[in-house]
Scaffold this active site. Structure first.
Site, PDB file in Angstrom:
ATOM      1  N   PRO A 189     146.379  92.692 104.182  1.00 40.12           N
ATOM      2  CA  PRO A 189     146.975  91.375 103.921  1.00 40.12           C
ATOM      3  C   PRO A 189     146.129  90.484 103.019  1.00 40.12           C
ATOM      4  O   PRO A 189     144.904  90.468 103.114  1.00 40.12           O
ATOM      5  CB  PRO A 189     147.080  90.757 105.325  1.00 40.12           C
ATOM      6  N   ASN A 190     146.844  89.791 102.158  1.00 34.07           N
ATOM      7  CA  ASN A 190     146.303  88.773 101.241  1.00 34.07           C
ATOM      8  C   ASN A 190     145.535  89.347 100.051  1.00 34.07           C
ATOM      9  O   ASN A 190     145.131  88.603  99.160  1.00 34.07           O
ATOM     10  CB  ASN A 190     145.423  87.749 101.992  1.00 34.07           C
ATOM     11  N   ARG A 237     142.875  84.037  94.812  1.00 34.55           N
ATOM     12  CA  ARG A 237     142.467  83.689  96.171  1.00 34.55           C
ATOM     13  C   ARG A 237     140.952  83.482  96.257  1.00 34.55           C
ATOM     14  O   ARG A 237     140.184  84.399  95.959  1.00 34.55           O
ATOM     15  CB  ARG A 237     142.866  84.869  97.061  1.00 34.55           C
ATOM     16  N   TYR A 261     135.828  86.077  96.363  1.00 34.79           N
ATOM     17  CA  TYR A 261     136.401  87.400  96.060  1.00 34.79           C
ATOM     18  C   TYR A 261     136.447  87.751  94.571  1.00 34.79           C
ATOM     19  O   TYR A 261     136.867  88.844  94.213  1.00 34.79           O
ATOM     20  CB  TYR A 261     137.818  87.479  96.645  1.00 34.79           C
ATOM     21  N   ASN A 312     140.582  98.760 102.529  1.00 28.85           N
ATOM     22  CA  ASN A 312     140.186  97.374 102.731  1.00 28.85           C
ATOM     23  C   ASN A 312     141.326  96.770 103.552  1.00 28.85           C
ATOM     24  O   ASN A 312     142.361  96.382 103.004  1.00 28.85           O
ATOM     25  CB  ASN A 312     140.009  96.621 101.404  1.00 28.85           C
ATOM     26  N   ALA A 319     141.961  91.100 106.945  1.00 32.45           N
ATOM     27  CA  ALA A 319     141.771  90.533 108.280  1.00 32.45           C
ATOM     28  C   ALA A 319     142.132  91.516 109.398  1.00 32.45           C
ATOM     29  O   ALA A 319     141.622  91.383 110.521  1.00 32.45           O
ATOM     30  CB  ALA A 319     142.589  89.254 108.414  1.00 32.45           C
ATOM     31  N   HIS A 330     139.473  93.195 111.609  1.00 34.59           N
ATOM     32  CA  HIS A 330     138.861  92.525 112.756  1.00 34.59           C
ATOM     33  C   HIS A 330     139.805  92.419 113.948  1.00 34.59           C
ATOM     34  O   HIS A 330     139.431  91.868 114.985  1.00 34.59           O
ATOM     35  CB  HIS A 330     138.397  91.123 112.335  1.00 34.59           C
ATOM     36  N   ASP A 360     143.943 103.387 115.442  1.00 37.36           N
ATOM     37  CA  ASP A 360     144.608 104.544 116.055  1.00 37.36           C
ATOM     38  C   ASP A 360     145.321 105.398 115.010  1.00 37.36           C
ATOM     39  O   ASP A 360     145.338 106.630 115.115  1.00 37.36           O
ATOM     40  CB  ASP A 360     145.608 104.084 117.118  1.00 37.36           C
ATOM     41  N   GLU A 376     135.605 102.414 105.005  1.00 36.95           N
ATOM     42  CA  GLU A 376     136.009 100.999 105.115  1.00 36.95           C
ATOM     43  C   GLU A 376     135.296 100.221 104.016  1.00 36.95           C
ATOM     44  O   GLU A 376     134.110 100.440 103.774  1.00 36.95           O
ATOM     45  CB  GLU A 376     135.586 100.465 106.490  1.00 36.95           C
ATOM     46  N   HIS A 390     134.955  96.274 101.816  1.00 40.74           N
ATOM     47  CA  HIS A 390     135.248  94.841 101.665  1.00 40.74           C
ATOM     48  C   HIS A 390     134.587  94.329 100.400  1.00 40.74           C
ATOM     49  O   HIS A 390     133.493  94.776 100.041  1.00 40.74           O
ATOM     50  CB  HIS A 390     134.711  94.048 102.858  1.00 40.74           C
ATOM     51  N   LEU A 391     135.243  93.368  99.782  1.00 37.69           N
ATOM     52  CA  LEU A 391     134.637  92.706  98.620  1.00 37.69           C
ATOM     53  C   LEU A 391     133.445  91.860  99.052  1.00 37.69           C
ATOM     54  O   LEU A 391     132.387  91.889  98.430  1.00 37.69           O
ATOM     55  CB  LEU A 391     135.676  91.798  97.950  1.00 37.69           C
ATOM     56  N   SER A 392     133.636  91.092 100.113  1.00 39.10           N
ATOM     57  CA  SER A 392     132.589  90.179 100.574  1.00 39.10           C
ATOM     58  C   SER A 392     131.709  90.880 101.608  1.00 39.10           C
ATOM     59  O   SER A 392     132.104  91.896 102.186  1.00 39.10           O
ATOM     60  CB  SER A 392     133.222  88.927 101.185  1.00 39.10           C
ATOM     61  N   ARG A 441     129.237  86.274 106.994  1.00 35.55           N
ATOM     62  CA  ARG A 441     130.294  85.258 107.110  1.00 35.55           C
ATOM     63  C   ARG A 441     130.520  84.884 108.582  1.00 35.55           C
ATOM     64  O   ARG A 441     129.637  85.107 109.417  1.00 35.55           O
ATOM     65  CB  ARG A 441     131.567  85.799 106.433  1.00 35.55           C
ATOM     66  N   ARG A 475     134.214  87.901 111.752  1.00 35.45           N
ATOM     67  CA  ARG A 475     134.307  88.964 110.741  1.00 35.45           C
ATOM     68  C   ARG A 475     133.241  90.048 110.926  1.00 35.45           C
ATOM     69  O   ARG A 475     133.196  91.032 110.203  1.00 35.45           O
ATOM     70  CB  ARG A 475     134.185  88.379 109.324  1.00 35.45           C
TER      71      ARG A 475
HETATM   72  C1  DQA Z   1     137.888  91.117 103.200  1.00 34.48           C
HETATM   73  C2  DQA Z   1     137.085  90.458 104.315  1.00 34.48           C
HETATM   74  C3  DQA Z   1     137.999  90.079 105.483  1.00 34.48           C
HETATM   75  O1  DQA Z   1     137.243  89.451 106.498  1.00 34.48           O
HETATM   76  C4  DQA Z   1     139.071  89.118 105.002  1.00 34.48           C
HETATM   77  O2  DQA Z   1     139.952  88.817 106.067  1.00 34.48           O
HETATM   78  C5  DQA Z   1     139.794  89.611 103.812  1.00 34.48           C
HETATM   79  C6  DQA Z   1     139.031  90.230 102.736  1.00 34.48           C
HETATM   80  C7  DQA Z   1     137.012  91.438 101.968  1.00 34.48           C
HETATM   81  O3  DQA Z   1     137.414  92.265 101.174  1.00 34.48           O
HETATM   82  O4  DQA Z   1     135.956  90.839 101.802  1.00 34.48           O
HETATM   83  O5  DQA Z   1     141.002  89.449 103.687  1.00 34.48           O
HETATM   84  O6  DQA Z   1     138.407  92.356 103.686  1.00 34.48           O
END
Ligand code: DQA
Length: 147
Positions: free
Chosen positions: A9-10, A17, A22, A73, A76, A79, A86, A97, A99-101, A106, A110
């Site tokens: 998501p997002n 964003r 990011y 990725n 959210a 978490h 599953d 797994e 993540h950008l950040s 943080r 997270r």
């Molecule tokens: C994220 C980190 C997550 O905590 C956050 O909810 C995101 C982006 C990242 O790529 O840094 O949506 O996955």
């Protein structure tokens, strides 16, 4: 070799964003770059993004028997989602797994991941370059297993 890149998501909003966090690269640009890297490595790469947990679960199910590895990725959902955990364990496809950040630098909510402990590895904090590192790491792992 066939790999799947999943974004949760997002992440469709990348580029607009929270750019301070990011970066300014769009998801489309990240996917195109990764596809070039995959082509150079002789790997087929499929990319999928959804804001819906169930759609991501379905896409993971569909990859059974076709994908050799998954980069995810989960945004959210990382978490919160036992369902994604599953699904990944259910299809038994090795995954990374990413993540950008740097999620550990943080908010404390997270720091928890439902995916990390069963992943081949976790990459975070390198912005869009996290995707390339995840790709290289997963490929290295799969080629070692194959040999
Ligand atoms: C994220 C980190 C997550 O905590 C956050 O909810 C995101 C982006 C990242 O790529 O840094 O949506 O996955």
């Amino acid at each position: 070799m066939q790999l799947l890149l999943l974004n949760g998501p997002n992440l469709n909003l990348l580029g607009q964003r929270e750019p301070g966090l990011y970066g300014r690269q769009t998801l489309d640009a990240i996917e195109q770059q990764l596809k070039q890297r995959a082509a150079t490595a002789g790997v087929q790469l499929d990319c999928y993004q959804s804001n819906f947990e169930g759609a991501l679960v379905e896409r993971i199910h569909q990859s059974m028997g076709t994908a050799d590895g998954i980069m995810i990725n989960a945004g959210a959902f990382t978490h919160t989602s036992i369902a994604l955990r599953d699904a990944l364990l259910g299809v038994a496809i090795p995954y990374v797994e990413l993540h950008l950040s740097n999620t550990h630098a943080r908010e404390s909510f997270r720091h928890q991941s439902y995916l990390a402990d069963r992943a081949v590895g976790v990459v975070c904090g390198f912005g869009p370059f996290s995707y390339e590192l995840a790709f290289d790491g997963l490929l290295h792992h799969l080629r070692q297993v194959e040999a």
